[in-house]
Design a protein around this motif. Structure first.
Motif, PDB file in Angstrom:
ATOM      1  N   GLY A 191      15.043  -0.224  -2.799  1.00 26.14           N
ATOM      2  CA  GLY A 191      14.940  -1.009  -1.568  1.00 26.14           C
ATOM      3  C   GLY A 191      13.652  -1.806  -1.536  1.00 26.14           C
ATOM      4  N   PRO A 192      13.426  -2.537  -0.458  1.00 23.64           N
ATOM      5  CA  PRO A 192      12.216  -3.364  -0.372  1.00 23.64           C
ATOM      6  C   PRO A 192      10.952  -2.521  -0.213  1.00 23.64           C
ATOM      7  CG  PRO A 192      13.460  -3.487   1.667  1.00 23.64           C
ATOM      8  CD  PRO A 192      14.286  -2.686   0.707  1.00 23.64           C
ATOM      9  N   LEU A 193       9.843  -3.086  -0.641  1.00 27.10           N
ATOM     10  CA  LEU A 193       8.542  -2.423  -0.545  1.00 27.10           C
ATOM     11  C   LEU A 193       8.131  -2.294   0.918  1.00 27.10           C
ATOM     12  CD1 LEU A 193       5.915  -1.465  -2.071  1.00 27.10           C
ATOM     13  CD2 LEU A 193       5.141  -3.821  -1.859  1.00 27.10           C
ATOM     14  N   PRO A 194       7.740  -1.105   1.382  1.00 30.49           N
ATOM     15  CA  PRO A 194       7.244  -0.968   2.755  1.00 30.49           C
ATOM     16  C   PRO A 194       5.971  -1.800   2.935  1.00 30.49           C
ATOM     17  CG  PRO A 194       7.757   1.187   1.834  1.00 30.49           C
ATOM     18  CD  PRO A 194       7.839   0.186   0.712  1.00 30.49           C
ATOM     19  N   LEU A 195       5.839  -2.442   4.082  1.00 27.56           N
ATOM     20  CA  LEU A 195       4.702  -3.337   4.324  1.00 27.56           C
ATOM     21  C   LEU A 195       3.361  -2.631   4.213  1.00 27.56           C
ATOM     22  CD1 LEU A 195       6.002  -5.606   7.217  1.00 27.56           C
ATOM     23  CD2 LEU A 195       5.660  -6.181   4.815  1.00 27.56           C
ATOM     24  N   ASP A 196       3.275  -1.366   4.622  1.00 30.62           N
ATOM     25  CA  ASP A 196       1.989  -0.678   4.554  1.00 30.62           C
ATOM     26  C   ASP A 196       1.577  -0.338   3.123  1.00 30.62           C
ATOM     27  OD1 ASP A 196       4.085   1.270   4.571  1.00 30.62           O
ATOM     28  OD2 ASP A 196       2.605   2.834   5.029  1.00 30.62           O
ATOM     29  N   LEU A 197       2.520  -0.418   2.168  1.00 30.26           N
ATOM     30  CA  LEU A 197       2.184  -0.181   0.761  1.00 30.26           C
ATOM     31  C   LEU A 197       1.872  -1.483   0.017  1.00 30.26           C
ATOM     32  CD1 LEU A 197       4.738   2.610  -0.230  1.00 30.26           C
ATOM     33  CD2 LEU A 197       2.301   2.851   0.276  1.00 30.26           C
ATOM     34  N   ARG A 198       2.040  -2.613   0.667  1.00 29.32           N
ATOM     35  CA  ARG A 198       1.800  -3.917   0.033  1.00 29.32           C
ATOM     36  C   ARG A 198       0.368  -4.069  -0.489  1.00 29.32           C
ATOM     37  NH1 ARG A 198       3.845  -9.395   0.170  1.00 29.32           N
ATOM     38  NH2 ARG A 198       2.585 -10.360  -1.446  1.00 29.32           N
ATOM     39  N   PRO A 199      -0.671  -3.701   0.296  1.00 28.37           N
ATOM     40  CA  PRO A 199      -2.030  -3.836  -0.262  1.00 28.37           C
ATOM     41  C   PRO A 199      -2.243  -3.018  -1.533  1.00 28.37           C
ATOM     42  CG  PRO A 199      -2.121  -3.529   2.112  1.00 28.37           C
ATOM     43  CD  PRO A 199      -0.697  -3.289   1.692  1.00 28.37           C
ATOM     44  N   ARG A 200      -1.661  -1.815  -1.580  1.00 27.48           N
ATOM     45  CA  ARG A 200      -1.791  -0.991  -2.776  1.00 27.48           C
ATOM     46  C   ARG A 200      -1.070  -1.636  -3.955  1.00 27.48           C
ATOM     47  NH1 ARG A 200       0.637   5.030  -3.797  1.00 27.48           N
ATOM     48  NH2 ARG A 200      -0.129   5.226  -5.911  1.00 27.48           N
ATOM     49  N   ALA A 201       0.136  -2.144  -3.713  1.00 28.10           N
ATOM     50  CA  ALA A 201       0.889  -2.809  -4.774  1.00 28.10           C
ATOM     51  C   ALA A 201       0.137  -4.040  -5.276  1.00 28.10           C
ATOM     52  CB  ALA A 201       2.278  -3.193  -4.270  1.00 28.10           C
ATOM     53  N   ASP A 202      -0.449  -4.809  -4.358  1.00 32.59           N
ATOM     54  CA  ASP A 202      -1.231  -5.987  -4.758  1.00 32.59           C
ATOM     55  C   ASP A 202      -2.452  -5.591  -5.581  1.00 32.59           C
ATOM     56  OD1 ASP A 202       0.535  -7.737  -3.519  1.00 32.59           O
ATOM     57  OD2 ASP A 202      -0.675  -7.921  -1.691  1.00 32.59           O
ATOM     58  N   ALA A 203      -3.107  -4.491  -5.193  1.00 32.39           N
ATOM     59  CA  ALA A 203      -4.287  -4.030  -5.942  1.00 32.39           C
ATOM     60  C   ALA A 203      -3.892  -3.584  -7.349  1.00 32.39           C
ATOM     61  CB  ALA A 203      -4.974  -2.890  -5.185  1.00 32.39           C
ATOM     62  N   ILE A 204      -2.754  -2.898  -7.462  1.00 26.68           N
ATOM     63  CA  ILE A 204      -2.280  -2.467  -8.786  1.00 26.68           C
ATOM     64  C   ILE A 204      -1.943  -3.688  -9.637  1.00 26.68           C
ATOM     65  CG2 ILE A 204      -0.423  -1.266 -10.017  1.00 26.68           C
ATOM     66  CD1 ILE A 204      -0.321   0.701  -7.636  1.00 26.68           C
ATOM     67  N   LEU A 205      -1.295  -4.680  -9.028  1.00 25.44           N
ATOM     68  CA  LEU A 205      -0.970  -5.900  -9.765  1.00 25.44           C
ATOM     69  C   LEU A 205      -2.241  -6.590 -10.254  1.00 25.44           C
ATOM     70  CD1 LEU A 205       0.966  -8.059 -10.803  1.00 25.44           C
ATOM     71  CD2 LEU A 205       0.886  -9.100  -8.517  1.00 25.44           C
ATOM     72  N   ALA A 206      -3.264  -6.670  -9.405  1.00 26.55           N
ATOM     73  CA  ALA A 206      -4.522  -7.299  -9.815  1.00 26.55           C
ATOM     74  C   ALA A 206      -5.142  -6.540 -10.985  1.00 26.55           C
ATOM     75  CB  ALA A 206      -5.486  -7.358  -8.633  1.00 26.55           C
ATOM     76  N   ARG A 207      -5.089  -5.202 -10.931  1.00 29.70           N
ATOM     77  CA  ARG A 207      -5.622  -4.406 -12.041  1.00 29.70           C
ATOM     78  C   ARG A 207      -4.816  -4.624 -13.308  1.00 29.70           C
ATOM     79  NH1 ARG A 207      -5.892   1.592 -10.127  1.00 29.70           N
ATOM     80  NH2 ARG A 207      -6.498   1.901 -12.297  1.00 29.70           N
ATOM     81  N   GLN A 208      -3.483  -4.721 -13.187  1.00 27.42           N
ATOM     82  CA  GLN A 208      -2.637  -4.967 -14.357  1.00 27.42           C
ATOM     83  C   GLN A 208      -2.982  -6.307 -14.997  1.00 27.42           C
ATOM     84  OE1 GLN A 208       1.235  -4.539 -12.509  1.00 27.42           O
ATOM     85  NE2 GLN A 208       1.644  -2.710 -13.718  1.00 27.42           N
ATOM     86  N   LEU A 209      -3.149  -7.336 -14.179  1.00 22.74           N
ATOM     87  CA  LEU A 209      -3.483  -8.662 -14.710  1.00 22.74           C
ATOM     88  C   LEU A 209      -4.843  -8.653 -15.387  1.00 22.74           C
ATOM     89  CD1 LEU A 209      -2.114 -10.878 -11.803  1.00 22.74           C
ATOM     90  CD2 LEU A 209      -1.094 -10.513 -14.067  1.00 22.74           C
ATOM     91  N   ALA A 210      -5.814  -7.966 -14.774  1.00 23.10           N
ATOM     92  CA  ALA A 210      -7.150  -7.885 -15.372  1.00 23.10           C
ATOM     93  C   ALA A 210      -7.101  -7.109 -16.695  1.00 23.10           C
ATOM     94  CB  ALA A 210      -8.122  -7.221 -14.400  1.00 23.10           C
ATOM     95  N   ALA A 211      -6.321  -6.022 -16.721  1.00 22.35           N
ATOM     96  CA  ALA A 211      -6.193  -5.237 -17.957  1.00 22.35           C
ATOM     97  C   ALA A 211      -5.498  -6.053 -19.041  1.00 22.35           C
ATOM     98  CB  ALA A 211      -5.435  -3.939 -17.683  1.00 22.35           C
ATOM     99  N   ALA A 212      -4.474  -6.826 -18.665  1.00 22.79           N
ATOM    100  CA  ALA A 212      -3.777  -7.665 -19.646  1.00 22.79           C
ATOM    101  C   ALA A 212      -4.719  -8.712 -20.218  1.00 22.79           C
ATOM    102  CB  ALA A 212      -2.567  -8.331 -19.001  1.00 22.79           C
ATOM    103  N   GLN A 213      -5.548  -9.300 -19.368  1.00 22.60           N
ATOM    104  CA  GLN A 213      -6.505 -10.296 -19.849  1.00 22.60           C
ATOM    105  C   GLN A 213      -7.540  -9.639 -20.768  1.00 22.60           C
ATOM    106  OE1 GLN A 213      -8.727 -12.327 -16.806  1.00 22.60           O
ATOM    107  NE2 GLN A 213      -9.431 -13.895 -18.216  1.00 22.60           N
TER     108      GLN A 213
END
Length: 113
Positions: free
Chosen positions: A55-77
């Motif tokens: 199902g869709p991501l709960p809104l209160d978990l969005r900041p955590r998901a965004d932070a994980i995505l930022a870490r993934q992008l930084a790790a990939a770079q």
């Protein structure tokens, strides 16, 4: 027809669990970058895919998901930069071992009898 999303409490817990798995993956990648001599000893990680019917991501978990995505992008770079550095180092080592830049050097042979 797709699977039905879990009930509200289960839905939040399912997303939290999915984000936990992503966070562990990116933490492992970050650890490999810090301690790169162990990279060859670690097994490959299977790519992450969201569980069925999440199902869709709960809104209160969005900041955590965004932070994980930022870490993934930084790790990939950082991984890309580390790989480029390793290629440069391997090329330099090859030149040191052969004493050339890959181009043939002239050879002189005495044919005097």
């Amino acid at each position: 027809m797709g699977a039905q999303p879990p009930a509200t409490g289960d839905w939040h817990a399912a997303w939290s669990s999915a984000l936990d798995a992503l966070e562990l993956d990116v933490a492992a990648t970050e650890a490999m970058l810090v301690d790169d001599h162990r990279v060859r000893e670690l097994a490959s990680v299977d790519p992450w895919s969201p569980p069925e019917g999440l199902g869709p991501l709960p809104l209160d978990l969005r900041p955590r998901a965004d932070a994980i995505l930022a870490r993934q992008l930084a790790a990939a770079q950082a991984l890309a930069m580390a790989m480029a550095g390793n290629r440069r180092q391997a090329a330099m080592l090859a030149r040191v071992e052969t004493g050339s830049s890959g181009t043939p050097r002239p050879a002189y042979i005495s044919c005097a009898a």
